[in-house]
Structure formats: C-alpha cells, structure tokens
Design a protein around this motif. Structure first.
Motif, short mmCIF file in Angstrom:
data_model
loop_
_atom_site.label_atom_id
_atom_site.label_comp_id
_atom_site.label_asym_id
_atom_site.label_seq_id
_atom_site.Cartn_x
_atom_site.Cartn_y
_atom_site.Cartn_z
N GLY A 43 0.81 -1.22 0.00
CA GLY A 43 0.00 0.00 0.00
C GLY A 43 0.83 1.26 0.00
N ASP A 44 1.95 1.24 -0.71
CA ASP A 44 2.87 2.38 -0.76
C ASP A 44 2.49 3.31 -1.91
OD1 ASP A 44 4.98 4.18 -0.80
OD2 ASP A 44 6.52 2.64 -0.54
N LEU A 45 1.59 4.24 -1.64
CA LEU A 45 1.08 5.14 -2.68
C LEU A 45 2.14 6.10 -3.20
CD1 LEU A 45 -2.45 5.80 -1.19
CD2 LEU A 45 -1.83 4.25 -3.05
N ALA A 46 3.15 6.39 -2.41
CA ALA A 46 4.22 7.28 -2.87
C ALA A 46 4.95 6.67 -4.06
CB ALA A 46 5.19 7.59 -1.74
N VAL A 47 5.16 5.36 -4.03
CA VAL A 47 5.80 4.67 -5.15
C VAL A 47 4.87 4.68 -6.36
CG1 VAL A 47 6.64 2.45 -6.00
CG2 VAL A 47 7.30 3.26 -3.73
N HIS A 48 3.59 4.42 -6.16
CA HIS A 48 2.64 4.48 -7.27
C HIS A 48 2.67 5.86 -7.92
CE1 HIS A 48 0.42 1.02 -5.22
NE2 HIS A 48 0.83 0.55 -6.38
N GLN A 49 2.72 6.90 -7.10
CA GLN A 49 2.73 8.27 -7.62
C GLN A 49 3.96 8.52 -8.49
OE1 GLN A 49 2.34 11.25 -4.58
NE2 GLN A 49 1.81 12.82 -6.06
N GLN A 50 5.10 7.95 -8.10
CA GLN A 50 6.33 8.11 -8.89
C GLN A 50 6.26 7.38 -10.22
OE1 GLN A 50 9.38 6.49 -6.40
NE2 GLN A 50 9.42 8.23 -5.00
N LEU A 51 5.58 6.24 -10.25
CA LEU A 51 5.63 5.36 -11.42
C LEU A 51 4.44 5.45 -12.35
CD1 LEU A 51 7.10 2.15 -9.73
CD2 LEU A 51 8.30 3.84 -11.12
N VAL A 52 3.34 6.06 -11.93
CA VAL A 52 2.14 6.09 -12.76
C VAL A 52 2.29 7.14 -13.87
CG1 VAL A 52 0.84 7.79 -11.35
CG2 VAL A 52 -0.38 6.05 -12.70
N ALA A 53 1.84 6.78 -15.06
CA ALA A 53 1.85 7.71 -16.20
C ALA A 53 0.67 8.67 -16.06
CB ALA A 53 1.73 6.93 -17.50
N PRO A 54 0.83 9.90 -16.52
CA PRO A 54 -0.27 10.87 -16.43
C PRO A 54 -1.56 10.38 -17.10
CG PRO A 54 1.75 11.96 -17.12
CD PRO A 54 2.02 10.49 -17.12
N ASN A 55 -1.42 9.60 -18.17
CA ASN A 55 -2.58 9.13 -18.93
C ASN A 55 -2.97 7.69 -18.58
OD1 ASN A 55 -0.29 7.96 -20.03
ND2 ASN A 55 -1.06 8.01 -22.13
N ALA A 56 -2.56 7.21 -17.43
CA ALA A 56 -2.82 5.82 -17.04
C ALA A 56 -4.32 5.54 -16.97
CB ALA A 56 -2.18 5.53 -15.68
N GLN A 57 -4.67 4.30 -17.30
CA GLN A 57 -6.05 3.82 -17.19
C GLN A 57 -6.02 2.42 -16.63
OE1 GLN A 57 -8.53 4.23 -20.66
NE2 GLN A 57 -7.27 5.90 -21.45
N MET A 58 -6.79 2.19 -15.57
CA MET A 58 -6.91 0.85 -15.01
C MET A 58 -8.14 0.74 -14.14
SD MET A 58 -3.62 0.94 -12.39
CE MET A 58 -2.54 1.68 -13.60
N PHE A 59 -8.85 -0.37 -14.29
CA PHE A 59 -9.98 -0.70 -13.45
C PHE A 59 -11.04 0.42 -13.42
CE2 PHE A 59 -6.07 -2.60 -11.69
CZ PHE A 59 -6.30 -3.91 -12.08
N GLY A 60 -11.23 1.08 -14.56
CA GLY A 60 -12.23 2.14 -14.66
C GLY A 60 -11.72 3.53 -14.30
N ALA A 61 -10.55 3.61 -13.70
CA ALA A 61 -9.96 4.90 -13.35
C ALA A 61 -9.18 5.43 -14.56
CB ALA A 61 -9.04 4.77 -12.15
N VAL A 62 -9.34 6.71 -14.86
CA VAL A 62 -8.67 7.32 -16.02
C VAL A 62 -7.85 8.52 -15.53
CG1 VAL A 62 -9.00 8.46 -18.25
CG2 VAL A 62 -10.54 6.61 -17.55
N ASP A 118 4.80 2.85 -20.70
CA ASP A 118 5.05 3.74 -21.83
C ASP A 118 6.54 3.78 -22.15
OD1 ASP A 118 6.25 5.47 -19.93
OD2 ASP A 118 4.59 6.90 -19.97
N GLU A 119 6.92 4.60 -23.09
CA GLU A 119 8.33 4.67 -23.52
C GLU A 119 9.27 5.12 -22.40
OE1 GLU A 119 5.87 6.55 -25.05
OE2 GLU A 119 5.46 5.19 -26.72
N ASP A 120 8.73 5.88 -21.43
CA ASP A 120 9.53 6.36 -20.30
C ASP A 120 9.47 5.41 -19.10
OD1 ASP A 120 10.33 8.72 -21.66
OD2 ASP A 120 8.36 9.61 -21.19
N LEU A 121 8.87 4.25 -19.32
CA LEU A 121 8.72 3.20 -18.30
C LEU A 121 7.88 3.64 -17.11
CD1 LEU A 121 12.22 1.48 -18.42
CD2 LEU A 121 10.11 0.87 -19.62
N HIS A 122 6.82 4.40 -17.41
CA HIS A 122 5.77 4.68 -16.43
C HIS A 122 4.61 3.74 -16.72
CE1 HIS A 122 7.98 8.53 -16.17
NE2 HIS A 122 7.69 8.37 -14.90
N VAL A 123 3.90 3.35 -15.67
CA VAL A 123 2.80 2.41 -15.81
C VAL A 123 1.60 3.14 -16.44
CG1 VAL A 123 1.21 0.88 -14.59
CG2 VAL A 123 3.59 1.07 -13.84
N THR A 124 1.17 2.64 -17.61
CA THR A 124 0.01 3.23 -18.29
C THR A 124 -1.26 2.44 -18.05
OG1 THR A 124 0.51 2.03 -20.32
CG2 THR A 124 1.41 4.26 -20.13
#
Length: 136
Positions: A43-62, A118-124
């Motif tokens: 549940g480390d949201l700080a890591v998610h924040q570092q790795l998530v792409a601005p345009n990420a989509q998952m589980f209905g969240a955009v 993505d190309e910058d290795l952020h989770v899309t």
C-alpha cells in the motif's frame, strides 16, 4: 562475482559489503514493475505516484489522479497481496505479467496482472484476470 560450487545458486559478488538499500533506483522495466507490485503489496502510494503515467487507465480509473485515488481506496492493509511469480517480460510490447494472491478481505483470491508501460517506463495500465472468474 564468483560461484563457489560452479552453480548459479551460490553466486556471490566480489564485494560482500553492499546492501540492497544501497542499490540505485531501478531503470529497467522489470525493476519498475517489481517496485509497482511491491507498492501494491504494501500500500505504498508514494511509489505508485512516482511510477504512474499521467494518462494511465486501469480498473475504470482514467488519469493518474483517479488511479491513485482508486488505489488509496482499497490498499489499506499492511499486506494486501502476495506476488509469487513474474510470468513474462515482453520488452517489445512493454508488458510485464505477474501472478498474485489477493489478501484483502472480500477480494481474496488468485489472479494474474498484466502491466503496460510507456516509452519512459511509467505504468500506463494494469489489467487483472481473477482466476475464479474465468469461465469455459
């Protein structure tokens, strides 16, 4: 490094004074996937924040903001998941596939995550297949 018995199981680096915490930030897709998965487990949201792409989509969240809010809404336990295997690292399509056991009350069960980068290795995106939901 060297192998004390000639096998992979006993390989040791030449300098045994290093520590895991001294390692550089992972730059490989697999390294980032492992960080993301560990953040899900803990549940480390700080890591998610570092790795998530601005345009990420998952589980209905955009978008990153919705994805982070979604994760914050349910990753509340000390241990949310156990990730037991990386099943595939598809460099060409920038995908990592992992199997997991969900430990969250009301969501328990086995599944498989497919993570897209993505190309910058952020989770899309992440798609999960819950094994008990697969019907033949």
């Amino acid at each position: 490094g060297s192998y004390s018995d000639g096998g992979f199981a006993t390989w040791a680096p030449e300098d045994l004074t290093w520590k895991v915490n001294d390692c550089d930030e992972p730059t490989s897709m697999l390294g980032k996937a492992l960080r993301w998965l560990k953040a899900d487990c803990e549940g480390d949201l700080a890591v998610h924040q570092q790795l998530v792409a601005p345009n990420a989509q998952m589980f209905g969240a955009v978008g990153a903001t919705e994805v982070l809010a979604f994760k914050k809404s349910f990753l509340k336990m000390e241990k949310n998941y156990e990730v037991d295997a990386i099943l595939d690292v598809d460099l060409h399509n920038r995908v990592v596939v992992a199997s997991f056991e969900c430990l969250i009350p009301g969501r328990e069960g086995r599944g498989t995550d497919v993570m897209q980068f993505d190309e910058d290795l952020h989770v899309t995106g992440v798609a999960a297949v819950r094994h008990h939901e697969v019907k033949s």
